[in-house]
Enzyme design. Structure first.
Site, PDB file in Angstrom:
ATOM      1  N   SER A 549       0.869  -1.048   0.100  1.00 21.52           N
ATOM      2  CA  SER A 549       0.266   0.008  -0.195  1.00 21.52           C
ATOM      3  C   SER A 549       1.069   1.339  -0.044  1.00 21.52           C
ATOM      4  CB  SER A 549      -1.106  -0.155   1.307  1.00 21.52           C
ATOM      5  OG  SER A 549      -1.904   0.590   1.038  1.00 21.52           O
ATOM      6  N   ASP A 635      -9.825  -3.396  -5.407  1.00 20.80           N
ATOM      7  CA  ASP A 635      -9.523  -2.715  -4.423  1.00 20.80           C
ATOM      8  C   ASP A 635      -9.693  -1.180  -4.502  1.00 20.80           C
ATOM      9  OD1 ASP A 635      -7.654  -1.336  -2.492  1.00 20.80           O
ATOM     10  OD2 ASP A 635      -5.773  -2.220  -3.227  1.00 20.80           O
ATOM     11  N   HIS A 670      -8.239  -4.940  -1.685  1.00 22.77           N
ATOM     12  CA  HIS A 670      -6.872  -4.494  -0.919  1.00 22.77           C
ATOM     13  C   HIS A 670      -6.281  -5.330   0.014  1.00 22.77           C
ATOM     14  CE1 HIS A 670      -4.212  -0.946  -0.065  1.00 22.77           C
ATOM     15  NE2 HIS A 670      -4.230  -1.132   1.089  1.00 22.77           N
TER      16      HIS A 670
END
Length: 697
Positions: A549, A635, A670
């Site tokens: 991320s 995501d 995600h």
């Protein structure tokens, strides 16, 4: 270094130049077409993805599979090892609340948790929600847990079955196990019960996946008739709804990364308008917990950079009535706080290590719960009841399995409730955990937590997995992780770089790794690699960097800055297309993220700064090491096209022969796979890549 041999031709993404002019600067993006125009709808129905985009992502997956074909055996071995360290039929220690105690358990072979309750002091287990049953037939399934009403008759439970983080809420009769007719779509994943158990409050996600509205739902009525309680019109703010232990108030928490505001709804009048506590002021944060006749407020107001705790009467919560009860201590960061009938407690971090502080509300006497290891992690879960002297916390270190304690705040006795069981065996004495400090470019020192086996030679020959994050003030804990033992047992040094952008060394550590100082984060990570190489914990050609991320942005940045210092790079759901994303205010997280990165739409200075480090925009003609990028099709946080575009540009620009790989999970978002064993398969895949690039297959 091993060579990826006999690979088919890598996919070459078509170039479809798209130009964008901001602040008089024109950029051309050859791969902008990989961003689906209908992304909002696609998150809810992935089948409508543009066929050309799907074809490209699937071609990338085929190429990736070919490159990793020779690792399948080691992937299976790693998976078996990691699964063998999990107690498959594990059960939590139930938390007491009223006449019951609530907990979770897993069954052997099961992917999802089961929620249960027992009579308060023990007895027959009653299953409230069987996650494996609800998961049947779904390629992705993530539970948001189950929240019981104050009368213990009903529970709100939520699930996401696409990975897009749009949660559906249902209401269950906890005695019969049957769901009622109530179905609430497009929520943030949870709800807050009214005290009578006949209604609840929830957060609705809008078409841009932002939590913009709070609704009040009455059991037995359609969602369309729910009352709008509050709407946040500023797209730059996140919002959530919570409740107090005493059931007196519903909290509406509105915040971005530097500013917060609370609104209160008294449960004595559920039809009232929420009452504001303190009007949002840029840079001022506060959070609240109820303590009977007073609220305790954790805030950085008045220059308290590392936060202080105030109190204010419940009937007069406005800022002019705040009174200090725990003073600001520079360098000691207060992370969170809780209040109970006779005690106030808070979790703080001092000199990089956490401790729990407890104050007797009547006498003012304070004491701490702390441990002596060089690096460790503490988790404070508190209690589910207000009138108690017993709280719960967890402790672990890189070598010590997690231990769960009940703690009596009056007698100061710790009761060990549970030690994490490692079925395949674990001897902490076989391993070493250390905290070292890497000199940074500007005289600062970067903490680095290390784990390795005692018999690992520290002569520069050991491979190393160096993990980093460095954003949003998030601190990566030095806690027990059974998965990384598979690397340590193969001679790896497992390292966590506690770089600027986190709060490891106080709030200033965060401030010096955001906005215009963001590049400190990247320099700190490279400094950690330099130190580990210099001190012969490893060598540059043995270091595999990993981050996800915002940590994936870190990976992209260091790949551009110092590709020669890494044997390989693993970038999970990497936020690498920073400039384009921060220029697109329709994306879910863009407006709320401007206080973290800057607003390049309004500010040329922010534009120039982000353009100077954005990994996608700074890919250059240089020999990149092997790179593995991982994305999720649905995501909403780091959209799938960020890693896809990045890999396309890396492959175009690199002057080296090392493969650039992209793996897109077509059934997840995600967090990757949703099941506990499915997630282990993903970790085994990442570790296999690390082993391959350092020749440890």
């Amino acid at each position: 270094m091993p060579v990826f041999k006999d690979l088919p031709a890598a996919p070459i993404a078509s170039k479809k130049p798209a130009t964008d002019t901001r602040h008089g600067i024109t950029r051309t993006d050859d791969y902008a077409w990989l961003r689906a125009d209908n992304w909002q709808a696609m998150f809810k129905d992935p089948s409508i993805l543009d066929p050309a985009i799907r074809q490209h992502l699937e071609a990338e997956n085929t190429y990736m599979n070919a490159a990793m074909e020779d690792t399948k055996a080691v992937q299976k071995t790693l998976f078996a090892e990691m699964r063998g360290r999990i107690k498959e039929d594990d059960i939590s220690v139930p938390v007491k609340d009223g006449p019951y105690a609530y907990g979770t358990f897993f069954v052997t072979g099961g992917e999802q948790p089961h929620y249960f309750r027992t009579p308060r002091d023990g007895g027959e287990r009653h299953v409230l929600l069987d996650g494996d049953k609800e998961n049947e037939g779904k390629s992705y399934f993530r539970l948001a847990g189950i929240d019981h009403s104050s009368d213990h008759k009903r529970g709100i439970w939520g699930y996401d079955d696409k990975g897009s983080e749009y949660f559906t809420l249902k209401v269950r009769d906890l005695e019969t196990g049957e769901d009622l007719s109530d179905v609430i779509d497009n929520t943030g994943g949870g709800g807050v019960w009214a005290p009578d158990g006949k209604s609840f409050f929830y957060t609705l996600q809008d078409e841009n996946h932002r939590p913009s509205k709070i609704y009040h739902h009455i059991i037995g009525t359609p969602q369309s008739s729910d009352r709008l309680v509050y709407e946040e019109e500023d797209a730059g703010f996140f919002m959530g709804v919570g409740g107090s232990l005493l059931d007196d108030f519903v909290y509406i928490d509105i915040h971005d990364h530097e500013t917060s505001e609370y609104r209160l709804l008294s449960t004595k009048d559920l039809t009232a308008e929420p009452k504001i506590v303190a009007v949002r002021e840029t840079g001022i944060e506060y959070s609240m917990t109820e303590g009977g006749e007073v609220f305790y407020i954790l805030t950085n107001d008045g220059g308290a950079k590392d936060f202080k705790i105030m109190e204010t009467p419940v009937d007069k919560p406005e800022k002019e009535n705040w009174r200090e009860v725990v003073a600001h201590k520079p360098g000691t960061l207060i992370l969170s706080h809780m209040a109970y009938a006779r005690h106030l407690l808070w979790l703080e971090r001092k000199e990089g290590l956490p401790q729990i502080m407890i104050r007797d509300r009547r006498t003012g006497e304070e004491h701490a719960i702390a441990f002596e290891e060089e690096a460790y992690s503490l988790g404070l879960s508190g209690a589910a009841e207000y009138d108690t002297d017993v709280i719960r916390f967890s402790y672990s270190s890189m070598t010590t399995p997690s231990q769960l304690y009940d703690y009596n705040m009056v007698t100061r006795e710790r009761t060990l409730l549970k030690t994490q069981e490692v079925p395949s065996g674990h001897n902490p004495d076989d391993y070493v955990t250390r905290r070292v400090f890497a000199p940074a470019w500007d005289g600062e020192t970067v903490p680095v937590t290390l784990l390795y086996r005692k018999d690992t030679p520290l002569d520069g020959t050991a491979p190393c997995l160096l993990y980093g994050y460095g954003a949003y003030g998030i601190t990566i804990p030095a806690g027990f992780n059974t998965n990384c033992l598979s690397l340590a047992d193969r001679g790896f040094v497992y390292a966590i770089a506690h770089i600027r952008g986190g709060k490891d060394k106080g709030f200033a550590w965060y401030e010096n790794g955001k906005m215009g100082k963001k590049t400190n984060t990247f320099k700190d990570f490279v400094a950690a690699a330099d130190y580990l190489n210099q001190e012969k914990f490893t060598s540059y050609d043995r270091i595999v960097a990993e981050g996800g991320s915002a940590g994936g942005m870190l990976m992209g940045a260091v790949a551009n800055m110092a590709p020669e210092k890494f044997a390989g790079i693993i970038a999970a759901v990497p936020f690498v297309d920073v400039l384009n994303t921060m220029l697109d205010d329709t994306l879910p997280l863009t407006p709320p993220e401007w206080p973290e990165w800057g607003n390049p739409i309004e500010s040329k200075e922010d534009y120039d700064h982000i353009a100077g480090y954005s990994p996608y925009d700074n890919v250059g003609a240089k020999p990149y090491p092997p790179i593995l990028a991982l994305g999720g099709l649905t995501d909403p946080r780091v959209t799938y096209w960020e890693p896809a575009k990045w890999v396309a540009r890396l492959r175009e620009k690199t002057t080296g022969s090392a493969p650039i790989l992209l793996r897109t999970n077509m059934d997840a978002g995600h967090g990757g796979a949703s099941g506990r064993f499915q997630r282990l398969e993903e970790i085994a895949f990442e570790y296999a890549f690390a082993l391959k690039v350092v020749g440890k297959m």
